[in-house]
Enzyme design. Structure first.
Site, PDB file in Angstrom:
ATOM      1  N   GLU A 236       0.839  -1.212   0.000  1.00  0.00           N
ATOM      2  CA  GLU A 236       0.000   0.000   0.000  1.00  0.00           C
ATOM      3  C   GLU A 236       0.867   1.253   0.000  1.00  0.00           C
ATOM      4  O   GLU A 236       0.554   2.242  -0.669  1.00  0.00           O
ATOM      5  CB  GLU A 236      -0.931  -0.005   1.217  1.00  0.00           C
ATOM      6  CG  GLU A 236      -1.935  -1.150   1.249  1.00  0.00           C
ATOM      7  CD  GLU A 236      -2.847  -1.160   0.030  1.00  0.00           C
ATOM      8  OE1 GLU A 236      -3.226  -0.070  -0.447  1.00  0.00           O
ATOM      9  OE2 GLU A 236      -3.173  -2.253  -0.462  1.00  0.00           O
TER      10      GLU A 236
ATOM     11  N   ASP B 287       3.976  -3.795  -5.742  1.00  0.00           N
ATOM     12  CA  ASP B 287       4.551  -5.082  -5.328  1.00  0.00           C
ATOM     13  C   ASP B 287       6.075  -5.002  -5.294  1.00  0.00           C
ATOM     14  O   ASP B 287       6.721  -5.507  -4.365  1.00  0.00           O
ATOM     15  CB  ASP B 287       4.126  -6.196  -6.291  1.00  0.00           C
ATOM     16  CG  ASP B 287       2.712  -6.698  -6.026  1.00  0.00           C
ATOM     17  OD1 ASP B 287       2.141  -6.343  -4.969  1.00  0.00           O
ATOM     18  OD2 ASP B 287       2.178  -7.438  -6.877  1.00  0.00           O
TER      19      ASP B 287
END
Length: 414
Positions: free
Chosen positions: A282, A363
């Site tokens: 996030e 990611d």
């Protein structure tokens, strides 16, 4: 009704989008059937065949419901427009309210409320039948009804004044043909304010937020925030289990008013190191300024859309082509809101493509600040617990998925 060439263009656009959506659904259903009895390669050790088949059945059930929603919503759209329902509602209120701005506001609000009532049976079925069948629903009837009334109240408090302000600007003659610029400024400002107040004032209306009490996890998160140079208004746990067993986490807010939020269902199923990896993902969105980029894209799209509405509002063929006999600012606003999704349907894959690129970047950021294997194991658990499909059809995914498939994300991380 005086239908014209635009009517046939509108019908062609609807037919194309509906047939495309149904075709994509059938492709997705076929993809699920083809992989139903075999766990995708690389997941056989972490996901049982039983869990994989549950995800397949869950996806197929959602697709079946979506078949009906697509057809039903299309019929409703045609009734509102070419069927004359919107024209009749406009005549009803124009005979009872003289002030054009107030009348237009009531007209728009009426359509919003009627649309909500029409959608209510699908919402009830999705929550109390489909989600209940697969063991995800935790919602009670009392909570469901309470949420409904809260949403109506928030609409009256927040959205109603916005609609009035928009129609007021659209009806000021001194502004002339550039009213849409002022409307864009109002909508953009409203969006920014909502992003600011949502974490502290809107979200708590629906859920309880408690500060994270797990000291070891809190220390991990604090260390991660320090390493990555991020700050927040607090680390909170939300009672997501009040409504569903699905797990999630998010980073919300703008400026200094930002919050890290974990669903309580997520914390129960993950190890501390996996939660840290999820949060790092996030934070990756914030590091790459994905939120700001999406915001700018949204503002550009709304600017272009309102400029187009500024042109269409003066065109009689626009009203007549969509079943409205009497031109007005409120009719133009609603017609545009109904027609825009139909004509912008094929833009969706490009938007999702950018979103999936952002997910890969987030990611990669997480993998550089935490152990990539922890993110991989957390993704597998999330896909398993949420019964997400591991083998979606590539075309269906391109149109509908803002996140890459688990297979692609894990391959990149490895």
């Amino acid at each position: 009704m005086q239908f014209n060439l635009f009517t046939f263009i509108f019908l062609f656009a609807i037919s194309t989008s509906v047939l495309s959506l149904l075709w994509l659904n059938f492709r997705q259903d076929k993809a699920i059937n083809n992989s139903f009895n075999v766990v995708p390669e690389g997941f056989s050790k972490s996901i049982k065949l039983e869990d994989h088949q549950k995800a397949g059945s869950y996806t197929k059930a959602k697709l079946l419901l979506n078949h009906f929603e697509i057809i039903f919503s299309t019929v409703v759209l045609l009734i509102w427009t070419l069927g004359g329902a919107m024209d009749s509602l406009n005549s009803y209120w124009s005979q009872r309210i003289l002030d054009p701005v107030f009348m237009g506001t009531v007209f728009v609000l009426s359509i919003m409320l009627i649309a909500s009532l029409i959608d209510l049976p699908f919402s009830i079925y999705r929550t109390f039948v489909l989600e209940q069948k697969f063991g995800f629903n935790r919602m009670t009837i009392r909570t469901f009804v309470g949420d409904l009334f809260k949403e109506i109240l928030l609409t009256l408090i927040l959205i109603l004044p916005l609609i009035y302000a928009i129609l007021f600007l659209m009806n000021i003659e001194s502004i002339g043909n550039y009213w849409w610029i002022y409307v864009w400024l109002i909508i953009s400002g409203f969006s920014l304010i909502m992003m600011w107040i949502y974490p502290s004032y809107i979200a708590p209306i629906f859920n309880k937020f408690n500060l994270l009490e797990n000291e070891s996890l809190k220390n991990r998160i604090t260390s991660l925030l320090t390493r990555t140079g991020f700050g927040s208004d607090g680390i909170y746990v939300m009672d997501g289990s009040k409504r569903s067993s699905h797990g999630n986490a998010y980073f919300t807010g703008i400026g200094k008013n930002k919050r890290i939020v974990f669903f309580d269902t997520l914390l129960k199923g993950m190890e501390d190191k996996e939660i840290e990896a999820i949060l790092a993902h996030e934070l990756g969105h914030f590091h790459h300024k994905h939120t700001q980029k999406r915001m700018v894209s949204s503002f550009i799209f709304s600017f272009a859309s309102l400029a187009l509405l500024g042109f269409l509002i003066k065109q009689t063929w626009f009203y007549n082509g969509l079943g409205v006999t009497e031109p007005s600012s409120h009719a133009a606003l609603v017609l545009f809101a109904l027609a825009l999704p139909v004509f912008s349907f094929f833009i969706t894959p490009f938007s999702n493509l950018a979103s999936r690129k952002h997910e890969f970047q987030a990611d990669a950021f997480a993998a550089s600040h935490t152990d990539a294997n922890d993110l991989i194991s957390s993704l597998i658990k999330l896909y398993k617990e949420n019964s997400s499909s591991l083998s979606p059809d590539k075309y269906y995914s391109a149109f509908h998925d803002s996140h890459p498939s688990a297979v692609l994300r894990i391959e990149r991380l490895q």
